[in-house]
Design a protein around this motif. Structure first.
Motif, PDB file in Angstrom:
ATOM      1  N   GLY A 145       0.811  -1.212   0.000  1.00 47.75           N
ATOM      2  CA  GLY A 145       0.000   0.000   0.000  1.00 47.75           C
ATOM      3  C   GLY A 145       0.844   1.261   0.000  1.00 47.75           C
ATOM      4  O   GLY A 145       0.519   2.250  -0.682  1.00 47.75           O
ATOM      5  N   VAL A 146       1.941   1.248   0.747  1.00 49.82           N
ATOM      6  CA  VAL A 146       2.847   2.402   0.785  1.00 49.82           C
ATOM      7  C   VAL A 146       3.519   2.570  -0.576  1.00 49.82           C
ATOM      8  O   VAL A 146       3.610   3.672  -1.116  1.00 49.82           O
ATOM      9  N   SER A 147       3.991   1.448  -1.146  1.00 49.18           N
ATOM     10  CA  SER A 147       4.668   1.486  -2.439  1.00 49.18           C
ATOM     11  C   SER A 147       3.769   1.999  -3.551  1.00 49.18           C
ATOM     12  O   SER A 147       4.209   2.746  -4.440  1.00 49.18           O
ATOM     13  N   ASP A 148       2.486   1.648  -3.497  1.00 52.57           N
ATOM     14  CA  ASP A 148       1.533   2.076  -4.530  1.00 52.57           C
ATOM     15  C   ASP A 148       0.999   3.486  -4.294  1.00 52.57           C
ATOM     16  O   ASP A 148       0.214   3.985  -5.098  1.00 52.57           O
ATOM     17  N   GLY A 149       1.390   4.097  -3.176  1.00 45.83           N
ATOM     18  CA  GLY A 149       0.911   5.448  -2.891  1.00 45.83           C
ATOM     19  C   GLY A 149      -0.482   5.487  -2.308  1.00 45.83           C
ATOM     20  O   GLY A 149      -1.084   6.556  -2.200  1.00 45.83           O
ATOM     21  N   ILE A 150      -1.011   4.332  -1.904  1.00 47.27           N
ATOM     22  CA  ILE A 150      -2.349   4.273  -1.314  1.00 47.27           C
ATOM     23  C   ILE A 150      -2.288   4.628   0.173  1.00 47.27           C
ATOM     24  O   ILE A 150      -3.155   5.324   0.691  1.00 47.27           O
ATOM     25  N   PHE A 151      -1.263   4.126   0.869  1.00 47.70           N
ATOM     26  CA  PHE A 151      -1.061   4.418   2.289  1.00 47.70           C
ATOM     27  C   PHE A 151      -0.003   5.504   2.456  1.00 47.70           C
ATOM     28  O   PHE A 151       0.878   5.656   1.604  1.00 47.70           O
ATOM     29  N   ARG A 152      -0.091   6.222   3.550  1.00 47.32           N
ATOM     30  CA  ARG A 152       0.967   7.179   3.857  1.00 47.32           C
ATOM     31  C   ARG A 152       2.225   6.403   4.248  1.00 47.32           C
ATOM     32  O   ARG A 152       2.141   5.255   4.719  1.00 47.32           O
ATOM     33  N   PRO A 153       3.411   6.977   4.086  1.00 40.31           N
ATOM     34  CA  PRO A 153       4.640   6.286   4.492  1.00 40.31           C
ATOM     35  C   PRO A 153       4.595   5.926   5.974  1.00 40.31           C
ATOM     36  O   PRO A 153       4.216   6.744   6.807  1.00 40.31           O
ATOM     37  N   THR A 154       4.946   4.702   6.289  1.00 45.13           N
ATOM     38  CA  THR A 154       4.915   4.250   7.677  1.00 45.13           C
ATOM     39  C   THR A 154       5.853   3.072   7.855  1.00 45.13           C
ATOM     40  O   THR A 154       6.296   2.467   6.874  1.00 45.13           O
ATOM     41  N   ASP A 155       6.168   2.746   9.094  1.00 42.19           N
ATOM     42  CA  ASP A 155       7.011   1.595   9.407  1.00 42.19           C
ATOM     43  C   ASP A 155       6.123   0.352   9.408  1.00 42.19           C
ATOM     44  O   ASP A 155       5.350   0.139  10.340  1.00 42.19           O
ATOM     45  N   ALA A 156       6.236  -0.457   8.356  1.00 46.79           N
ATOM     46  CA  ALA A 156       5.359  -1.613   8.196  1.00 46.79           C
ATOM     47  C   ALA A 156       5.532  -2.633   9.322  1.00 46.79           C
ATOM     48  O   ALA A 156       4.558  -3.211   9.814  1.00 46.79           O
ATOM     49  N   ASP A 157       6.760  -2.845   9.743  1.00 47.52           N
ATOM     50  CA  ASP A 157       7.015  -3.823  10.807  1.00 47.52           C
ATOM     51  C   ASP A 157       6.376  -3.381  12.120  1.00 47.52           C
ATOM     52  O   ASP A 157       5.775  -4.193  12.836  1.00 47.52           O
ATOM     53  N   GLN A 158       6.519  -2.104  12.429  1.00 46.19           N
ATOM     54  CA  GLN A 158       5.970  -1.583  13.684  1.00 46.19           C
ATOM     55  C   GLN A 158       4.452  -1.645  13.682  1.00 46.19           C
ATOM     56  O   GLN A 158       3.830  -2.066  14.667  1.00 46.19           O
ATOM     57  N   LEU A 159       3.831  -1.244  12.572  1.00 48.15           N
ATOM     58  CA  LEU A 159       2.369  -1.266  12.502  1.00 48.15           C
ATOM     59  C   LEU A 159       1.849  -2.696  12.552  1.00 48.15           C
ATOM     60  O   LEU A 159       0.846  -2.974  13.226  1.00 48.15           O
ATOM     61  N   ALA A 160       2.519  -3.618  11.871  1.00 50.20           N
ATOM     62  CA  ALA A 160       2.100  -5.019  11.893  1.00 50.20           C
ATOM     63  C   ALA A 160       2.152  -5.576  13.316  1.00 50.20           C
ATOM     64  O   ALA A 160       1.256  -6.311  13.738  1.00 50.20           O
ATOM     65  N   THR A 161       3.179  -5.193  14.057  1.00 48.30           N
ATOM     66  CA  THR A 161       3.304  -5.640  15.453  1.00 48.30           C
ATOM     67  C   THR A 161       2.163  -5.090  16.301  1.00 48.30           C
ATOM     68  O   THR A 161       1.571  -5.809  17.117  1.00 48.30           O
ATOM     69  N   LEU A 162       1.829  -3.819  16.105  1.00 42.31           N
ATOM     70  CA  LEU A 162       0.739  -3.201  16.856  1.00 42.31           C
ATOM     71  C   LEU A 162      -0.596  -3.883  16.560  1.00 42.31           C
ATOM     72  O   LEU A 162      -1.390  -4.140  17.472  1.00 42.31           O
ATOM     73  N   ILE A 163      -0.840  -4.187  15.284  1.00 41.76           N
ATOM     74  CA  ILE A 163      -2.084  -4.860  14.902  1.00 41.76           C
ATOM     75  C   ILE A 163      -2.143  -6.256  15.532  1.00 41.76           C
ATOM     76  O   ILE A 163      -3.173  -6.672  16.068  1.00 41.76           O
ATOM     77  N   SER A 164      -1.032  -6.978  15.478  1.00 43.65           N
ATOM     78  CA  SER A 164      -0.973  -8.330  16.029  1.00 43.65           C
ATOM     79  C   SER A 164      -1.245  -8.332  17.536  1.00 43.65           C
ATOM     80  O   SER A 164      -2.002  -9.162  18.041  1.00 43.65           O
TER      81      SER A 164
END
Length: 241
Positions: A145-164
């Motif tokens: 999503g970040v690469s396609d410009g759909i999501f704002r730039p973010t730390d994917a690993d950190q967000l994935a950990t928070l969701i988990s």
């Protein structure tokens, strides 16, 4: 001589025993669940279980692996689109609702095992692989999503950990809080994730689209930007439901 290949009947009994064991381990705990109890629930002679599993720890590991496998197969069976990263994240969150009882049992037995005085390497590996699978699904979707410009730039690993971690909390809460609405909790998590990723009409989303549409040097690039706009609007609409 090598092991005989498993037949479909053999596999079915493997999965049946693992599923029964999962529920009993969740209900009674690892130490208070005996092979005899599992066999009685399955309606078979206790000795037969050792034909499928070497010991109770092996059956415990298999119960974890089977629960994870069911969740993964359910996810892979969904009609997901590669250009819909938010949809892929939502799909994994929804799996936790569809398989709520199984996921509750899985988390309960992992919590029970965490207090065990003796660790088992194979069980530790099964638990780690569950969270690695979840992390892979979430991280890949966020990065796409970040690469396609759909999501704002973010730390994917950190967000994935928070969701988990949030998912673990929701699963535990659904087990101990009377009247807990898991559907609502997951819906709220979806909204939080969408907001965090800039899909709630935030300044980043608007600014990103305006900057992209200002690039008129390449017709092909304009078409790509327009496609991303359409995807972003559709995702924003879904997130607001």
């Amino acid at each position: 001589m090598g092991k005989k290949p498993r037949t479909s009947k053999h596999e079915a009994r493997h999965e049946e025993l693992a599923s029964i064991a999962l529920d009993l381990f969740a209900e009674r705990g690892f130490f208070d669940t005996s092979i005899k109890t599992i066999a009685k629930k399955a309606g078979i002679n206790p000795a037969l279980i050792y034909y499928y599993y070497k010991d109770k720890a092996d059956l415990f590991r298999a119960a974890i692996v089977q629960a994870v496998s069911v969740a993964h197969r359910q996810y892979l069976g969904l009609p997901l689109k590669s250009d819909d990263p938010l949809g892929r994240i939502h799909a994994w969150l929804e799996i936790n609702v569809v398989l709520a009882q199984r996921m509750r049992s899985l988390v309960k037995i992992m919590l029970d095992y965490s207090s065990a005085p003796v660790r088992n390497r194979e069980i530790d590996t099964a638990i780690r692989e569950f969270y690695e699978l979840e992390r892979m699904i979430l991280v890949e979707s966020i990065r796409r999503g970040v690469s396609d410009g759909i999501f704002r730039p973010t730390d994917a690993d950190q967000l994935a950990t928070l969701i988990s971690i949030h998912l673990d909390g929701v699963t535990v809460a659904s087990s101990i809080r009377e009247g807990f609405d898991m559907d609502l909790a997951i819906a709220n998590l979806k909204a939080l994730v969408a907001r965090y990723l800039g899909l709630d009409g935030s300044a980043w989303a608007a600014g990103s689209q305006e900057a992209a549409s200002a690039d008129t040097r390449k017709p092909a690039a304009k078409q790509t930007v327009e496609r991303k706009k359409q995807v972003s609007r559709a995702l924003m609409k879904r997130a607001s439901r």
